[in-house]
Design an enzyme around this catalytic site. Sequence first.
Site, mmCIF file in Angstrom:
data_model
loop_
_atom_site.group_PDB
_atom_site.id
_atom_site.type_symbol
_atom_site.label_atom_id
_atom_site.label_comp_id
_atom_site.label_asym_id
_atom_site.label_seq_id
_atom_site.Cartn_x
_atom_site.Cartn_y
_atom_site.Cartn_z
ATOM 1 N N ASP A 226 16.502 60.105 24.357
ATOM 2 C CA ASP A 226 17.006 60.200 22.995
ATOM 3 C C ASP A 226 16.260 61.252 22.211
ATOM 4 O O ASP A 226 16.817 61.974 21.427
ATOM 5 C CB ASP A 226 16.879 58.843 22.293
ATOM 6 N N GLU B 55 9.203 57.225 21.503
ATOM 7 C CA GLU B 55 10.357 56.647 22.207
ATOM 8 C C GLU B 55 10.530 57.374 23.546
ATOM 9 O O GLU B 55 10.098 56.912 24.557
ATOM 10 C CB GLU B 55 11.624 56.730 21.342
ATOM 11 N N GLU C 106 18.701 64.592 14.910
ATOM 12 C CA GLU C 106 19.154 63.212 15.036
ATOM 13 C C GLU C 106 20.052 62.822 13.856
ATOM 14 O O GLU C 106 21.084 62.173 14.025
ATOM 15 C CB GLU C 106 17.937 62.280 15.064
HETATM 16 C C1 BGC Z 1 17.335 56.392 19.144
HETATM 17 C C2 BGC Z 1 18.816 56.590 19.213
HETATM 18 C C3 BGC Z 1 19.389 55.304 19.712
HETATM 19 C C4 BGC Z 1 19.162 54.324 18.598
HETATM 20 C C5 BGC Z 1 19.833 53.002 18.752
HETATM 21 C C6 BGC Z 1 17.088 55.388 18.097
HETATM 22 O O1 BGC Z 1 15.741 55.142 17.879
HETATM 23 O O2 BGC Z 1 16.634 57.577 18.957
HETATM 24 O O3 BGC Z 1 19.281 57.763 19.537
HETATM 25 O O4 BGC Z 1 20.628 55.366 20.256
HETATM 26 O O5 BGC Z 1 17.783 54.213 18.308
HETATM 27 O O6 BGC Z 1 19.202 51.996 18.099
#
Ligand code: BGC
Length: 913
Positions: free
Chosen positions: A479, A485, A761
């Site tokens: 992500d 993360e 994002e």
């Molecule tokens: C991520 C996202 C993810 C989302 C869903 C985020 O922290 O970076 O891209 O899909 O959380 O909760």
Amino acid sequence: MSSGVPTIAAPTFEQHHDGFGIGNACPRLSWRFTSIAKDWKQSGYDLEVRRKDGKTESYHVEGSQSVLAPWPSQPLESREQASVRVRSFQDGSEVIATEWSDWAVVEAGLLNKEDWTAEIISAAATAHDDGPLRPVRLRKTFTIPPKRDIQKSRLYITCLGIYEAYINGVRVGDHVMAPGWTSYHHRLNYQTFDVAPLLREGENVISVEIAEGWYATRLLWKEGRRYTYGKDLALLSQLEISFGDDDKIMTIPSDTTWKRHDSAILRSELYDGEVYDMREETEDWHSPGSTGATQNDAVDSWTNVTFATFPQKTQLVASDAPPVRVIEEVAPVNIFKSPAGKTLIDFGQNLVGRVHVTSLKKPAGHKVTFQHAEVLENGELGIRPLRCAKALNTVISSGAELKDWYPHFTFQGFRYMQVDGWSPEDESDPLTEDKIKVQLLHTDLKRTGWFSCSNEKVNKLHNNALWSMRGNFLSIPTDCPQRDERLGWTGDIQVFGPSAGFLYNTTGMLGNWLEDLSVDQEDANSIPPVIIPNVLKDDWKDTPQAAWCDVTVLLPWTLYKSSQDAEILRRQYPSMVSWLKKGLPRGSDGLWESNHWKLGDWLDPAAPPEAPDRCLTDATLVADAYLVYVTGIVSEICTIIGLADDHKMWAADYAKVKETFQRKYITPSGLVMSDTQTAYALALVFSLYENKSQVSYAAQRLARLVKIAAFRVSCGFVGTPLITHALSRTANPDLAYRMLLEEGCPSWLYPVSMGATTMWERWDSMLPDGTINPGSMTSFNHYALGSVVNWLHEVVAGISPLEPGWKKILVRPVPGGDLTTAEAKFESPYGEVKSSWVAKSGVFMLSLVIPPNSTAWVVMPDKQSTDAGSVEEEKGFEIGSGKHDFMCKWENVGWPPKALYVGWPGLNPDSAA
Ligand code: BGC
């Protein structure tokens, strides 16, 4: 040049990146055509297979299959190498054949459990007080008898942790962060390397450095969690040497004759970075003859190792996915001082990699730190978005010169770096541009797709999506590569999958990741965890989420459409069924149970920064739209994999849930219950309407909403990949273009106008005043909103697979906006597909390249439907392979469309002007 007979590339094996160390005894074969040939259709092929006995087997097969053709020979044995070449035939009045391809070499890895005689040994890593494990070095000396001719030598290796291996001081292979991240409790990849050139007569030493990697490092946000898979870092290594004069293989396995020593790398964490203490180093610890002692050690301070426990349920896997590698080196574009007097470096591009210091010489005990960040705020590093990730690398000098140093077991996502303890003003050894670089890292996928057009801002947008893909394809699809993360969120890859599969060949890598999805889903009551590999804590346990969990169906489907590999569908079918039948919580009407918390149209621009799930579109509607859509796809999949009864069952279920959806959400005229861009995009693209008149009405309503929004995007993760498709499919491509070209926030070009070099994002990760969005979840390298590039490929340049694997190509370019040219190129499984167009002076000119053994269905702009919903009835024509040029009349009538002001006319800014 077009000629009658094409040339042909050496075959490839399964979805494997190079065929070396493959885990399949009967690898299917594919061959691509490498030159243009007019109307070439394969009617048969010859294969030659050279096996280990030196004999060449010949096979002739009738048929057009040139992608994933069955392995014709006996299954490969473990370790066996075979060579294959192919030529293709076209039947005409006489039989015409291509030249033979080059020979391609395939080698099997260790196919059976029993082939592993090595046992896993513990690195006995010790933990610092605050948790991270200190990396460990392991080594073993062995002797190769004199005057033996080494015929072949392979190292089969993996670890619990991540490793780098050396033989006689030379790095084995060029993999980074190996063995990569899989669901370690179930699947662990091993690697195969040809190490014969590294061996020599007499004493040799094999040495391996192991760090905690994903296996044991702190993962997840806030305080996170350590040792997710275990705490005992361990090595499994099997070095095999064959000599020309003997059938027996000499094996140097990992066993208790190995020795261990703490590494000079004091700690190396994914989020927090690496600390390297030169004073703890012995330069030649991996070379023969060295004691491996450090400055502080008594001689021979290496201690014995013990056996470790191999995780009971874990299978050793030879994955088709390519490894992570250093892809290129990036030099600084500027070294400068911040307002606070800090030394900052701008690398000109938000990227993922690791610092590479070519030379550094400081007094003993001197500390140099490298802090990373994606953006500047008020001229200083903007580290708040990193949350609990320190993203800090440290070197402690021994007084000697440090050459070619980089952190070995971590990576950072950044554009800017702050260097402390080393500056351009230093009297001795100042920091200069030639001494510091960045090694760019990602999974070494093969690039397959390109796009460009006459609008440079759109090109920049495309390039930003490409860079976000590069930054987020590091072993798994992630992500965000910078904060605490870096996880495999399933919704993100679900929406970006089609774009990714055009830009690079992702089939091997994502196919491997889907296997992790299946096993992690089994452990989670059939509910696919929203991140894979699953490391979620209990607060996220069993969280069914539409669009995220629907990756179970939609990603295999995406991979199948681009690769033609039905095996992926077959393999993933149980996971699809268990999601839809058991995991998905349904109400009595068969649709989603409405009380479940849902991510919905995540990151809708109208949602407050701290509550990205509070979207304008009803989250249950979003979930139900997905449910209907994936049910329909599963019924199609059953037909493809030959499950007639299951097809019947899913087709009936599809009809039922679709009708329920229509009754629940769609008015007889065609309005959708949530009157939003995302709701209409879902209903139109997922074909949720009952009749054409509803589609036309919905098209008008969507157009009106888009004009009222003054062409700003009002979609989150779910609506974004669909909204431009919904507009162009319903005869409103001018509105899609107008949205594409909008620069006010929220829009795709807003970040471009703010100097972004990757996708963000949030639509406004950086606010117009240059400050960082106050939301805690603010990454500047997130590919989901970049999924609009799929529309650039499929609609603007106009190429997409009409039949799986691009066997039949749809060419339907839709010109518009201020674009006068557009071009896309794709390396399909058959060969190069290319579409380029010029639109000027009322004329549209299209040039195409269609690869041999495939055909295309072409719909020129003057034949494209102006009646919403009847694209299928358009007048197109079929063409064969070769180069083609077409022309038609085309005017960009009505461009640019006007926004719609709904309110008191006196307040309309347009009427005031
Ligand atoms: C991520 C996202 C993810 C989302 C869903 C985020 O922290 O970076 O891209 O899909 O959380 O909760």
